[in-house]
Design a protein around this motif. Structure first.
Motif, PDB file in Angstrom:
ATOM      1  N   ALA A   7       0.832  -1.203   0.000  1.00 24.70           N
ATOM      2  CA  ALA A   7       0.000   0.000   0.000  1.00 24.70           C
ATOM      3  C   ALA A   7       0.871   1.259   0.000  1.00 24.70           C
ATOM      4  N   ARG A   8       1.963   1.242   0.770  1.00 25.40           N
ATOM      5  CA  ARG A   8       2.866   2.402   0.801  1.00 25.40           C
ATOM      6  C   ARG A   8       3.523   2.610  -0.561  1.00 25.40           C
ATOM      7  N   THR A   9       3.864   1.525  -1.224  1.00 26.33           N
ATOM      8  CA  THR A   9       4.498   1.632  -2.544  1.00 26.33           C
ATOM      9  C   THR A   9       3.563   2.311  -3.538  1.00 26.33           C
ATOM     10  N   PHE A  10       2.320   1.875  -3.581  1.00 28.37           N
ATOM     11  CA  PHE A  10       1.369   2.458  -4.528  1.00 28.37           C
ATOM     12  C   PHE A  10       1.026   3.894  -4.145  1.00 28.37           C
ATOM     13  N   LEU A  11       0.923   4.167  -2.854  1.00 29.50           N
ATOM     14  CA  LEU A  11       0.613   5.534  -2.431  1.00 29.50           C
ATOM     15  C   LEU A  11       1.758   6.482  -2.766  1.00 29.50           C
ATOM     16  N   THR A  12       3.004   6.049  -2.525  1.00 33.20           N
ATOM     17  CA  THR A  12       4.152   6.890  -2.847  1.00 33.20           C
ATOM     18  C   THR A  12       4.240   7.153  -4.349  1.00 33.20           C
ATOM     19  N   SER A  13       4.017   6.121  -5.154  1.00 33.39           N
ATOM     20  CA  SER A  13       4.041   6.301  -6.608  1.00 33.39           C
ATOM     21  C   SER A  13       2.940   7.243  -7.061  1.00 33.39           C
ATOM     22  N   LEU A  14       1.780   7.160  -6.415  1.00 32.68           N
ATOM     23  CA  LEU A  14       0.678   8.052  -6.766  1.00 32.68           C
ATOM     24  C   LEU A  14       1.025   9.507  -6.426  1.00 32.68           C
ATOM     25  N   VAL A  15       1.632   9.723  -5.255  1.00 30.34           N
ATOM     26  CA  VAL A  15       2.023  11.078  -4.858  1.00 30.34           C
ATOM     27  C   VAL A  15       3.072  11.626  -5.818  1.00 30.34           C
ATOM     28  N   VAL A  16       4.061  10.797  -6.171  1.00 30.12           N
ATOM     29  CA  VAL A  16       5.111  11.230  -7.103  1.00 30.12           C
ATOM     30  C   VAL A  16       4.506  11.567  -8.465  1.00 30.12           C
ATOM     31  N   THR A  17       3.552  10.759  -8.917  1.00 27.97           N
ATOM     32  CA  THR A  17       2.900  11.030 -10.198  1.00 27.97           C
ATOM     33  C   THR A  17       2.178  12.368 -10.169  1.00 27.97           C
ATOM     34  N   PHE A  18       1.479  12.652  -9.077  1.00 34.94           N
ATOM     35  CA  PHE A  18       0.763  13.921  -8.958  1.00 34.94           C
ATOM     36  C   PHE A  18       1.737  15.099  -8.949  1.00 34.94           C
ATOM     37  N   VAL A  19       2.836  14.976  -8.193  1.00 34.10           N
ATOM     38  CA  VAL A  19       3.827  16.052  -8.132  1.00 34.10           C
ATOM     39  C   VAL A  19       4.434  16.292  -9.515  1.00 34.10           C
ATOM     40  N   CYS A  20       4.782  15.228 -10.205  1.00 36.41           N
ATOM     41  CA  CYS A  20       5.354  15.371 -11.551  1.00 36.41           C
ATOM     42  C   CYS A  20       4.364  16.022 -12.505  1.00 36.41           C
ATOM     43  N   LEU A  21       3.090  15.666 -12.398  1.00 35.93           N
ATOM     44  CA  LEU A  21       2.077  16.244 -13.283  1.00 35.93           C
ATOM     45  C   LEU A  21       1.918  17.740 -13.029  1.00 35.93           C
ATOM     46  N   VAL A  22       1.889  18.134 -11.762  1.00 34.91           N
ATOM     47  CA  VAL A  22       1.729  19.552 -11.423  1.00 34.91           C
ATOM     48  C   VAL A  22       2.904  20.375 -11.928  1.00 34.91           C
ATOM     49  N   VAL A  23       4.110  19.812 -11.854  1.00 35.43           N
ATOM     50  CA  VAL A  23       5.301  20.544 -12.302  1.00 35.43           C
ATOM     51  C   VAL A  23       5.447  20.467 -13.819  1.00 35.43           C
ATOM     52  N   ALA A  24       5.148  19.304 -14.405  1.00 35.90           N
ATOM     53  CA  ALA A  24       5.442  19.081 -15.819  1.00 35.90           C
ATOM     54  C   ALA A  24       4.465  19.788 -16.745  1.00 35.90           C
ATOM     55  N   TYR A  25       3.206  19.914 -16.366  1.00 34.56           N
ATOM     56  CA  TYR A  25       2.217  20.485 -17.292  1.00 34.56           C
ATOM     57  C   TYR A  25       2.543  21.942 -17.635  1.00 34.56           C
ATOM     58  N   PRO A  26       2.783  22.827 -16.648  1.00 34.35           N
ATOM     59  CA  PRO A  26       3.163  24.201 -17.030  1.00 34.35           C
ATOM     60  C   PRO A  26       4.487  24.253 -17.792  1.00 34.35           C
ATOM     61  N   TYR A  27       5.418  23.378 -17.428  1.00 39.98           N
ATOM     62  CA  TYR A  27       6.712  23.361 -18.120  1.00 39.98           C
ATOM     63  C   TYR A  27       6.527  22.960 -19.585  1.00 39.98           C
ATOM     64  N   ALA A  28       5.715  21.919 -19.821  1.00 41.50           N
ATOM     65  CA  ALA A  28       5.468  21.492 -21.195  1.00 41.50           C
ATOM     66  C   ALA A  28       4.713  22.564 -21.977  1.00 41.50           C
ATOM     67  N   TYR A  29       3.782  23.248 -21.316  1.00 37.50           N
ATOM     68  CA  TYR A  29       3.059  24.331 -21.994  1.00 37.50           C
ATOM     69  C   TYR A  29       4.012  25.457 -22.384  1.00 37.50           C
ATOM     70  N   LEU A  30       4.948  25.767 -21.488  1.00 35.96           N
ATOM     71  CA  LEU A  30       5.933  26.800 -21.802  1.00 35.96           C
ATOM     72  C   LEU A  30       6.767  26.404 -23.012  1.00 35.96           C
ATOM     73  N   MET A  31       7.082  25.130 -23.144  1.00 33.69           N
ATOM     74  CA  MET A  31       7.865  24.661 -24.293  1.00 33.69           C
ATOM     75  C   MET A  31       7.124  24.860 -25.609  1.00 33.69           C
ATOM     76  N   THR A  32       5.786  24.913 -25.581  1.00 30.67           N
ATOM     77  CA  THR A  32       5.011  25.057 -26.814  1.00 30.67           C
ATOM     78  C   THR A  32       4.859  26.508 -27.254  1.00 30.67           C
ATOM     79  N   ILE A  33       5.117  27.470 -26.372  1.00 32.55           N
ATOM     80  CA  ILE A  33       4.854  28.866 -26.726  1.00 32.55           C
ATOM     81  C   ILE A  33       6.131  29.682 -26.900  1.00 32.55           C
TER      82      ILE A  33
END
Length: 303
Positions: free
Chosen positions: A84-110
Protein backbone atom coordinates in the motif's frame (compact mmCIF):
# COMPACT_ATOMS: atom_id res chain seq x y z
CA UNK A 1 -7.48 -11.63 -83.39
CA UNK A 2 -7.07 -8.00 -82.32
CA UNK A 3 -3.73 -6.26 -81.89
CA UNK A 4 -4.13 -6.18 -78.09
CA UNK A 5 -4.75 -9.94 -78.00
CA UNK A 6 -1.74 -10.63 -80.23
CA UNK A 7 0.42 -8.46 -77.92
CA UNK A 8 -0.65 -10.45 -74.86
CA UNK A 9 0.06 -13.72 -76.64
CA UNK A 10 3.51 -12.77 -77.92
CA UNK A 11 4.93 -10.59 -75.09
CA UNK A 12 6.30 -12.76 -72.25
CA UNK A 13 6.17 -9.85 -69.77
CA UNK A 14 2.43 -9.48 -70.33
CA UNK A 15 1.67 -13.17 -70.35
CA UNK A 16 -0.07 -14.85 -67.43
CA UNK A 17 2.29 -15.90 -64.59
CA UNK A 18 3.05 -19.56 -64.08
CA UNK A 19 0.67 -21.60 -61.98
CA UNK A 20 3.01 -21.76 -59.00
CA UNK A 21 3.97 -18.09 -59.02
CA UNK A 22 0.87 -16.76 -57.26
CA UNK A 23 1.09 -18.75 -54.02
CA UNK A 24 4.84 -18.13 -53.76
CA UNK A 25 4.34 -14.36 -53.94
CA UNK A 26 1.52 -14.48 -51.37
CA UNK A 27 3.76 -16.54 -49.12
CA UNK A 28 6.52 -13.93 -49.31
CA UNK A 29 4.07 -11.16 -48.50
CA UNK A 30 2.69 -13.12 -45.55
CA UNK A 31 5.95 -14.25 -43.95
CA UNK A 32 8.13 -11.24 -44.75
CA UNK A 33 7.00 -8.97 -41.86
CA UNK A 34 7.13 -11.88 -39.44
CA UNK A 35 10.75 -12.60 -40.38
CA UNK A 36 11.61 -8.97 -39.67
CA UNK A 37 10.07 -9.34 -36.20
CA UNK A 38 12.02 -12.49 -35.32
CA UNK A 39 15.00 -10.68 -33.72
CA UNK A 40 12.70 -8.59 -31.52
CA UNK A 41 10.62 -11.64 -30.61
CA UNK A 42 13.79 -13.55 -29.68
CA UNK A 43 15.06 -10.72 -27.47
CA UNK A 44 11.70 -10.30 -25.70
CA UNK A 45 11.40 -14.05 -25.19
CA UNK A 46 14.92 -14.55 -23.80
CA UNK A 47 15.20 -11.45 -21.64
CA UNK A 48 11.58 -10.96 -20.51
CA UNK A 49 9.32 -13.97 -20.95
CA UNK A 50 11.80 -16.66 -19.88
CA UNK A 51 12.86 -14.83 -16.67
CA UNK A 52 9.22 -14.04 -15.91
CA UNK A 53 8.23 -17.70 -16.25
CA UNK A 54 11.19 -18.67 -14.07
CA UNK A 55 10.13 -16.20 -11.37
CA UNK A 56 6.58 -17.54 -11.43
CA UNK A 57 7.79 -21.14 -11.18
CA UNK A 58 9.96 -20.23 -8.20
CA UNK A 59 7.01 -18.54 -6.51
CA UNK A 60 5.02 -21.81 -6.53
CA UNK A 61 7.85 -24.33 -6.04
CA UNK A 62 10.33 -22.76 -3.59
CA UNK A 63 10.85 -24.14 -0.96
CA UNK A 64 8.21 -26.72 -1.90
CA UNK A 65 5.37 -26.90 -4.45
CA UNK A 66 2.26 -25.04 -3.39
CA UNK A 67 0.79 -21.60 -2.81
CA UNK A 68 2.32 -21.03 0.61
CA UNK A 69 4.33 -18.04 -0.64
CA UNK A 70 1.19 -16.26 -1.82
CA UNK A 71 -0.54 -17.17 1.44
CA UNK A 72 2.36 -15.58 3.31
CA UNK A 73 2.07 -12.53 1.08
CA UNK A 74 -1.65 -12.03 1.67
CA UNK A 75 -1.76 -12.86 5.37
CA UNK A 76 1.29 -10.92 6.56
CA UNK A 77 0.16 -7.38 7.49
CA UNK A 78 3.68 -6.01 6.93
CA UNK A 79 3.57 -7.07 3.27
CA UNK A 80 0.19 -5.45 2.72
CA UNK A 81 1.39 -2.26 4.42
CA UNK A 82 4.51 -2.11 2.23
CA UNK A 83 2.49 -2.71 -0.95
CA UNK A 84 0.00 0.00 0.00
CA UNK A 85 2.87 2.40 0.80
CA UNK A 86 4.50 1.63 -2.54
CA UNK A 87 1.37 2.46 -4.53
CA UNK A 88 0.61 5.53 -2.43
CA UNK A 89 4.15 6.89 -2.85
CA UNK A 90 4.04 6.30 -6.61
CA UNK A 91 0.68 8.05 -6.77
CA UNK A 92 2.02 11.08 -4.86
CA UNK A 93 5.11 11.23 -7.10
CA UNK A 94 2.90 11.03 -10.20
CA UNK A 95 0.76 13.92 -8.96
CA UNK A 96 3.83 16.05 -8.13
CA UNK A 97 5.35 15.37 -11.55
CA UNK A 98 2.08 16.24 -13.28
CA UNK A 99 1.73 19.55 -11.42
CA UNK A 100 5.30 20.54 -12.30
CA UNK A 101 5.44 19.08 -15.82
CA UNK A 102 2.22 20.49 -17.29
CA UNK A 103 3.16 24.20 -17.03
CA UNK A 104 6.71 23.36 -18.12
CA UNK A 105 5.47 21.49 -21.20
CA UNK A 106 3.06 24.33 -21.99
CA UNK A 107 5.93 26.80 -21.80
CA UNK A 108 7.86 24.66 -24.29
CA UNK A 109 5.01 25.06 -26.81
CA UNK A 110 4.85 28.87 -26.73
CA UNK A 111 8.54 29.85 -26.72
CA UNK A 112 10.86 30.09 -29.70
CA UNK A 113 13.02 27.35 -31.12
CA UNK A 114 16.16 28.34 -29.20
CA UNK A 115 14.38 28.64 -25.86
CA UNK A 116 12.62 25.32 -26.51
CA UNK A 117 15.98 23.67 -27.14
CA UNK A 118 17.28 24.95 -23.80
CA UNK A 119 14.16 23.82 -21.97
CA UNK A 120 14.48 20.38 -23.53
CA UNK A 121 18.13 20.27 -22.49
CA UNK A 122 17.26 21.14 -18.89
CA UNK A 123 14.61 18.43 -18.65
CA UNK A 124 16.81 15.80 -20.28
CA UNK A 125 19.94 16.60 -18.30
CA UNK A 126 18.97 14.46 -15.24
CA UNK A 127 18.78 11.40 -17.50
CA UNK A 128 22.47 11.81 -18.34
CA UNK A 129 23.55 11.54 -14.69
CA UNK A 130 23.76 8.35 -12.67
CA UNK A 131 20.76 7.85 -10.41
CA UNK A 132 23.12 6.96 -7.58
CA UNK A 133 25.02 10.24 -7.96
CA UNK A 134 21.76 12.21 -7.98
CA UNK A 135 20.55 10.39 -4.88
CA UNK A 136 23.79 11.10 -3.03
CA UNK A 137 23.42 14.77 -3.99
CA UNK A 138 19.90 14.79 -2.53
CA UNK A 139 21.29 13.23 0.67
CA UNK A 140 23.64 16.20 1.02
CA UNK A 141 20.92 18.75 0.22
CA UNK A 142 18.28 17.24 2.52
CA UNK A 143 20.57 16.39 5.42
CA UNK A 144 19.75 17.78 8.86
CA UNK A 145 22.82 20.01 8.55
CA UNK A 146 22.49 20.47 4.78
CA UNK A 147 22.08 23.70 2.79
CA UNK A 148 18.27 23.49 2.62
CA UNK A 149 17.95 23.26 6.40
CA UNK A 150 20.56 26.01 6.77
CA UNK A 151 18.39 28.24 4.58
CA UNK A 152 15.23 27.36 6.52
CA UNK A 153 16.96 28.22 9.77
CA UNK A 154 18.27 31.48 8.34
CA UNK A 155 14.78 32.68 7.40
CA UNK A 156 13.37 31.73 10.79
CA UNK A 157 11.45 28.58 9.86
CA UNK A 158 13.82 26.28 11.72
CA UNK A 159 15.35 22.97 10.72
CA UNK A 160 12.92 20.39 9.40
CA UNK A 161 13.22 16.59 9.05
CA UNK A 162 13.64 16.31 5.27
CA UNK A 163 15.69 13.16 4.90
CA UNK A 164 14.53 9.71 6.08
CA UNK A 165 10.95 10.82 5.41
CA UNK A 166 8.31 10.16 2.78
CA UNK A 167 8.77 13.76 1.62
CA UNK A 168 12.44 13.17 0.88
CA UNK A 169 11.73 9.92 -0.97
CA UNK A 170 8.96 11.53 -3.06
CA UNK A 171 11.14 14.55 -3.87
CA UNK A 172 14.04 12.41 -5.07
CA UNK A 173 11.78 10.16 -7.15
CA UNK A 174 9.96 13.12 -8.70
CA UNK A 175 13.24 14.71 -9.81
CA UNK A 176 14.27 11.47 -11.54
CA UNK A 177 10.89 10.77 -13.16
CA UNK A 178 10.00 14.32 -14.25
CA UNK A 179 11.31 13.91 -17.85
CA UNK A 180 8.98 10.93 -18.36
CA UNK A 181 6.06 13.24 -17.62
CA UNK A 182 7.21 16.34 -19.47
CA UNK A 183 7.96 14.73 -22.83
CA UNK A 184 4.59 12.93 -23.39
CA UNK A 185 2.66 16.01 -22.29
CA UNK A 186 4.71 18.25 -24.58
CA UNK A 187 4.12 15.83 -27.46
CA UNK A 188 0.37 16.09 -26.93
CA UNK A 189 0.31 19.87 -26.41
CA UNK A 190 2.39 20.50 -29.54
CA UNK A 191 -0.31 18.81 -31.66
CA UNK A 192 -3.17 21.00 -30.40
CA UNK A 193 -4.46 23.39 -33.07
CA UNK A 194 -4.28 26.91 -31.62
CA UNK A 195 -7.16 27.99 -33.84
CA UNK A 196 -9.46 26.01 -31.55
CA UNK A 197 -8.54 28.30 -28.67
CA UNK A 198 -9.25 31.37 -30.78
CA UNK A 199 -12.59 29.88 -31.83
CA UNK A 200 -13.48 29.25 -28.19
CA UNK A 201 -12.68 32.86 -27.29
CA UNK A 202 -14.68 34.18 -30.23
CA UNK A 203 -17.70 32.23 -28.96
CA UNK A 204 -17.54 34.03 -25.62
CA UNK A 205 -15.54 31.61 -23.45
CA UNK A 206 -13.01 33.12 -21.06
CA UNK A 207 -9.53 31.74 -20.54
CA UNK A 208 -10.46 29.38 -17.69
CA UNK A 209 -13.41 27.93 -19.60
CA UNK A 210 -11.31 27.50 -22.73
CA UNK A 211 -8.63 25.68 -20.76
CA UNK A 212 -10.98 23.21 -19.04
CA UNK A 213 -13.36 22.71 -21.96
CA UNK A 214 -10.94 22.70 -24.91
CA UNK A 215 -7.26 22.65 -24.03
CA UNK A 216 -7.22 20.18 -21.14
CA UNK A 217 -9.35 17.50 -22.89
CA UNK A 218 -7.13 17.68 -25.97
CA UNK A 219 -4.03 17.19 -23.82
CA UNK A 220 -5.49 14.19 -21.99
CA UNK A 221 -3.61 11.56 -24.06
CA UNK A 222 -0.28 13.08 -23.02
CA UNK A 223 -1.36 13.35 -19.40
CA UNK A 224 -2.42 9.73 -19.35
CA UNK A 225 0.73 8.46 -21.07
CA UNK A 226 3.03 10.44 -18.78
CA UNK A 227 1.11 9.59 -15.61
CA UNK A 228 0.96 5.86 -16.23
CA UNK A 229 4.66 5.80 -17.19
CA UNK A 230 5.75 7.67 -14.06
CA UNK A 231 3.44 5.62 -11.84
CA UNK A 232 4.71 2.27 -13.12
CA UNK A 233 8.37 3.32 -13.00
CA UNK A 234 7.87 4.59 -9.45
CA UNK A 235 6.66 1.19 -8.28
CA UNK A 236 10.06 -0.38 -8.89
CA UNK A 237 12.36 2.20 -7.27
CA UNK A 238 14.94 0.80 -4.89
CA UNK A 239 17.98 3.09 -4.54
CA UNK A 240 16.15 6.32 -3.68
CA UNK A 241 13.82 4.86 -0.99
CA UNK A 242 16.77 3.00 0.51
CA UNK A 243 19.08 6.04 0.73
CA UNK A 244 16.63 8.92 1.28
CA UNK A 245 14.14 6.99 3.36
CA UNK A 246 14.12 4.80 6.45
CA UNK A 247 12.69 1.33 7.13
CA UNK A 248 9.37 3.10 7.67
CA UNK A 249 9.45 4.24 4.03
CA UNK A 250 10.45 0.83 2.62
CA UNK A 251 8.85 -0.11 -0.70
CA UNK A 252 8.21 -3.44 -2.42
CA UNK A 253 11.60 -3.44 -4.14
CA UNK A 254 13.34 -3.21 -0.76
CA UNK A 255 11.20 -6.02 0.59
CA UNK A 256 12.04 -8.22 -2.41
CA UNK A 257 15.74 -7.53 -1.93
CA UNK A 258 15.44 -8.43 1.74
CA UNK A 259 13.69 -11.73 1.06
CA UNK A 260 16.09 -12.79 -1.71
CA UNK A 261 19.48 -11.45 -0.61
CA UNK A 262 19.21 -11.44 3.18
CA UNK A 263 16.89 -14.33 4.05
CA UNK A 264 17.51 -16.33 0.82
CA UNK A 265 13.74 -16.91 0.51
CA UNK A 266 13.54 -16.90 -3.28
CA UNK A 267 9.95 -18.11 -3.35
CA UNK A 268 8.65 -15.27 -1.21
CA UNK A 269 10.61 -12.68 -3.16
CA UNK A 270 9.28 -14.13 -6.42
CA UNK A 271 5.71 -14.04 -5.08
CA UNK A 272 6.13 -10.35 -4.23
CA UNK A 273 7.39 -9.63 -7.75
CA UNK A 274 4.55 -11.52 -9.43
CA UNK A 275 1.97 -9.81 -7.20
CA UNK A 276 3.37 -6.39 -8.09
CA UNK A 277 3.27 -7.25 -11.79
CA UNK A 278 -0.32 -8.52 -11.62
CA UNK A 279 -1.57 -5.45 -9.74
CA UNK A 280 0.19 -3.17 -12.23
CA UNK A 281 -1.42 -4.97 -15.18
CA UNK A 282 -4.83 -4.66 -13.52
CA UNK A 283 -4.31 -0.92 -13.11
CA UNK A 284 -3.39 -0.62 -16.79
CA UNK A 285 -6.50 -2.52 -17.85
CA UNK A 286 -8.73 -0.40 -15.61
CA UNK A 287 -7.26 2.85 -16.95
CA UNK A 288 -7.60 1.72 -20.54
CA UNK A 289 -11.18 0.65 -19.89
CA UNK A 290 -12.52 3.59 -17.90
CA UNK A 291 -10.37 6.59 -18.87
CA UNK A 292 -12.28 7.45 -21.99
CA UNK A 293 -10.27 8.85 -24.86
CA UNK A 294 -6.93 8.11 -23.22
CA UNK A 295 -4.01 6.40 -24.87
CA UNK A 296 -0.65 5.04 -23.74
CA UNK A 297 0.94 6.76 -26.73
CA UNK A 298 0.31 10.51 -26.93
CA UNK A 299 -1.00 11.56 -30.30
CA UNK A 300 -2.35 8.08 -31.09
CA UNK A 301 -6.10 7.97 -30.76
CA UNK A 302 -7.60 4.87 -29.12
CA UNK A 303 -10.05 2.73 -31.04
Amino acid sequence: MSSATRALATDPALAAPPAGAGPSRRSRVKWGPLLLLLPAIAVVTMFFLVPLVDVFIRSVTDPEPGLQNYEWLLTNPVNLEVIARTFLTSLVVTFVCLVVAYPYAYLMTIVGERARAWLTLFVMMPLWTSILVRTLAWMVLLADTGPINDFLEAIGVGRQPLIRTTFGVALGMAQVLLPFMVLPIYSALAKIDRRLLSASSSLGANGITTFFKVYLPLSRPGIFAGSITVFILGLGFYIIPSLLGSPKEAMVSSLIYQQVSVFLLWGQGAALGIALLVVTLIILVVFNRFVRGASLAPGVEPE
